[in-house]
Write an enzyme that holds these catalytic residues in place. Sequence first.
Site, short mmCIF file in Angstrom:
data_model
loop_
_atom_site.label_atom_id
_atom_site.label_comp_id
_atom_site.label_asym_id
_atom_site.label_seq_id
_atom_site.Cartn_x
_atom_site.Cartn_y
_atom_site.Cartn_z
N HIS A 225 93.63 66.38 10.13
CA HIS A 225 94.75 65.88 9.00
C HIS A 225 95.66 65.03 10.01
O HIS A 225 95.65 64.90 11.22
CB HIS A 225 95.29 67.17 8.55
C1 T46 Z 1 98.40 70.60 13.77
C2 T46 Z 1 97.35 71.54 14.59
C3 T46 Z 1 97.25 71.13 16.26
C4 T46 Z 1 102.12 77.86 8.49
O1 T46 Z 1 102.24 78.74 7.51
N1 T46 Z 1 103.06 77.54 9.47
C5 T46 Z 1 102.64 76.57 10.35
O2 T46 Z 1 103.61 76.60 11.13
C6 T46 Z 1 101.29 76.33 10.45
C7 T46 Z 1 101.29 75.28 11.80
C8 T46 Z 1 100.30 76.67 9.68
N2 T46 Z 1 100.79 77.30 8.58
C9 T46 Z 1 99.73 77.76 7.65
C10 T46 Z 1 98.88 76.57 6.93
C11 T46 Z 1 97.87 77.05 6.56
O3 T46 Z 1 97.50 77.81 5.44
O4 T46 Z 1 98.57 78.21 8.23
C12 T46 Z 1 97.39 78.03 7.76
C13 T46 Z 1 96.56 77.09 8.76
O5 T46 Z 1 97.18 75.90 9.10
P1 T46 Z 1 96.24 74.59 9.45
O6 T46 Z 1 94.82 74.57 8.68
O7 T46 Z 1 97.08 73.36 9.10
O8 T46 Z 1 95.83 74.98 11.10
P2 T46 Z 1 95.05 73.96 12.08
O9 T46 Z 1 95.06 74.77 13.29
O10 T46 Z 1 94.32 73.15 11.63
O11 T46 Z 1 96.48 72.82 12.38
C14 T46 Z 1 97.58 73.22 13.19
C15 T46 Z 1 98.84 72.65 12.31
O12 T46 Z 1 99.04 72.82 11.06
C16 T46 Z 1 98.78 71.05 12.62
O13 T46 Z 1 100.08 70.42 12.44
O14 T46 Z 1 98.39 69.31 14.40
O15 T46 Z 1 97.57 72.85 14.34
#
Ligand code: T46
Length: 153
Positions: free
Chosen positions: A68
């Site tokens: 993303h």
């Molecule tokens: C990034 C990489 C390095 C939250 O509720 N609060 C938060 O602060 C974050 C980061 C995520 N979430 C929720 C949103 C999704 O439902 O946790 C779930 C997993 O998030 P995501 O699929 O975006 O996770 P990653 O590991 O792919 O990405 C994360 C960060 O979202 C992103 O900003 O750059 O880590």
Amino acid sequence: MGTILREHLLQPSATSMDVPGVRLITFPGNPSGPRNLTFAQHPGSCPFEIKRVYWLHDLHGGAIRGSHAHKTLYQLLTAVTGAFEIVVDNGQIRRSFHLDRPTLGLLLGPGLWRVIRALCDGSAMVVLASACYDEDDYIRDYECFKEYVDLNR
Ligand code: T46
């Protein structure tokens, strides 16, 4: 995202040009002795005011995260355990970075697609972020990302 597109996006670009908005940062550590202690602060090695800290942990080798971009968020990523490959793409240039020690950080500005791959079991990453969580700040589709950067170039 399909497997083929994801694999394509993990390939670094042939060019060696730097990606604007991306910077490797070496954090300062405990200056007075052999204790292993590393820190980031703002002002200091973190160029933005830190509003949120989160961590990705217990990852297995090969786990893919990210895929993303953010519209406005600044982030500073560091591998506290294990190692990661991070492929960063601004829509024109793609470059691969290797994070494998807690003294090294990767600064990512807005408008950058990133694919993060854990390289070994138990890898963990701490992320400092410039804003609180806001799903509206994410672009989670690569074609939408391309349109977004083309419009905002
Ligand atoms: C990034 C990489 C390095 C939250 O509720 N609060 C938060 O602060 C974050 C980061 C995520 N979430 C929720 C949103 C999704 O439902 O946790 C779930 C997993 O998030 P995501 O699929 O975006 O996770 P990653 O590991 O792919 O990405 C994360 C960060 O979202 C992103 O900003 O750059 O880590």
